[in-house]
Design an enzyme around this catalytic site. Structure first.
Site, PDB file in Angstrom:
ATOM      1  N   LYS A 192       0.834  -1.195   0.000  1.00 37.03           N
ATOM      2  CA  LYS A 192       0.000   0.000   0.000  1.00 37.03           C
ATOM      3  C   LYS A 192       0.873   1.251   0.000  1.00 37.03           C
ATOM      4  O   LYS A 192       1.940   1.268   0.595  1.00 37.03           O
ATOM      5  CB  LYS A 192      -0.884   0.040   1.258  1.00 37.03           C
ATOM      6  CG  LYS A 192      -1.933  -1.044   1.337  1.00 37.03           C
ATOM      7  CD  LYS A 192      -2.769  -0.876   2.584  1.00 37.03           C
ATOM      8  CE  LYS A 192      -3.825  -1.964   2.714  1.00 37.03           C
ATOM      9  NZ  LYS A 192      -4.613  -1.808   3.942  1.00 37.03           N
ATOM     10  N   ARG A 210     -15.145  -6.930   7.818  1.00 33.68           N
ATOM     11  CA  ARG A 210     -16.327  -6.216   7.323  1.00 33.68           C
ATOM     12  C   ARG A 210     -17.153  -7.044   6.346  1.00 33.68           C
ATOM     13  O   ARG A 210     -18.356  -6.828   6.227  1.00 33.68           O
ATOM     14  CB  ARG A 210     -15.906  -4.912   6.631  1.00 33.68           C
ATOM     15  CG  ARG A 210     -15.309  -3.889   7.572  1.00 33.68           C
ATOM     16  CD  ARG A 210     -14.713  -2.775   6.798  1.00 33.68           C
ATOM     17  NE  ARG A 210     -13.674  -3.365   5.936  1.00 33.68           N
ATOM     18  CZ  ARG A 210     -12.809  -2.700   5.234  1.00 33.68           C
ATOM     19  NH1 ARG A 210     -12.835  -1.397   5.219  1.00 33.68           N
ATOM     20  NH2 ARG A 210     -11.904  -3.303   4.506  1.00 33.68           N
TER      21      ARG A 210
END
Length: 170
Positions: A42, A95
């Site tokens: 990232k 999630r």
């Protein structure tokens, strides 16, 4: 025996969903390490030191217990940190099914490498749609991130200060 767990993440930036998981994990363990990790896959918006500072302030503002510690880790395996601090559990917020598919192989490897178990916590439904990448995108485009992040992060990413985050700005 003291039950020590680690909540790892990039926290770039910390969201209300992260704080929800941290608070619930703090109630399950005697000591909780919130670990800001470097993810080479990232591109970070915030430097690790800034993420640590924002997390520490958000945790203090939320009134979480002193048994919650914030640290960073950028070299070596996550389970090496766990071994160093005596943690036997990693806590991960999940999630969606995408998160489960991504996290399951890592959980198995961490258990095989160092006998560190992984506990998955489901988010509060109010925060299930929020991710750090979504917050970064909203902030970069000048939107209001206050509904998704702790006060200290919203203030840090205010549109007046986030103008430099917008694509094409210097």
């Amino acid at each position: 025996m003291t039950r020590i767990a680690v909540v790892p993440g990039s926290f770039d930036p910390v969201t209300l969903g992260h704080l929800d998981v941290i608070e619930r994990a703090a109630n399950l363990f005697d000591e909780l390490h919130v670990l800001v990790v470097h993810n080479p896959d990232k591109s970070a918006l915030l430097p690790i030191g800034q993420r640590v500072d924002l997390l520490e302030t958000a945790i203090a503002d939320a009134g979480l217990p002193r048994t919650v510690r914030v640290a960073s880790w950028s070299v070596g395996l996550l389970v090496d940190y766990c071994t160093d601090v005596g943690a036997s559990v990693l806590v991960k917020g999940i999630r969606s099914q995408v998160d489960v598919a991504y996290e399951t192989p890592m959980a198995i490897v961490n258990r095989n490498l160092a006998r560190v178990e992984t506990v998955f916590l489901l988010p509060d439904p109010a925060h299930a749609h929020v991710s750090s990448s979504l917050v970064r995108q909203v902030a970069a485009l000048g939107g209001d991130v206050a509904p998704y992040v702790p006060r200290v992060v919203a203030e840090y990413l205010q549109p007046s200060t986030s103008a430099s985050l917008r694509p094409g700005s210097d």
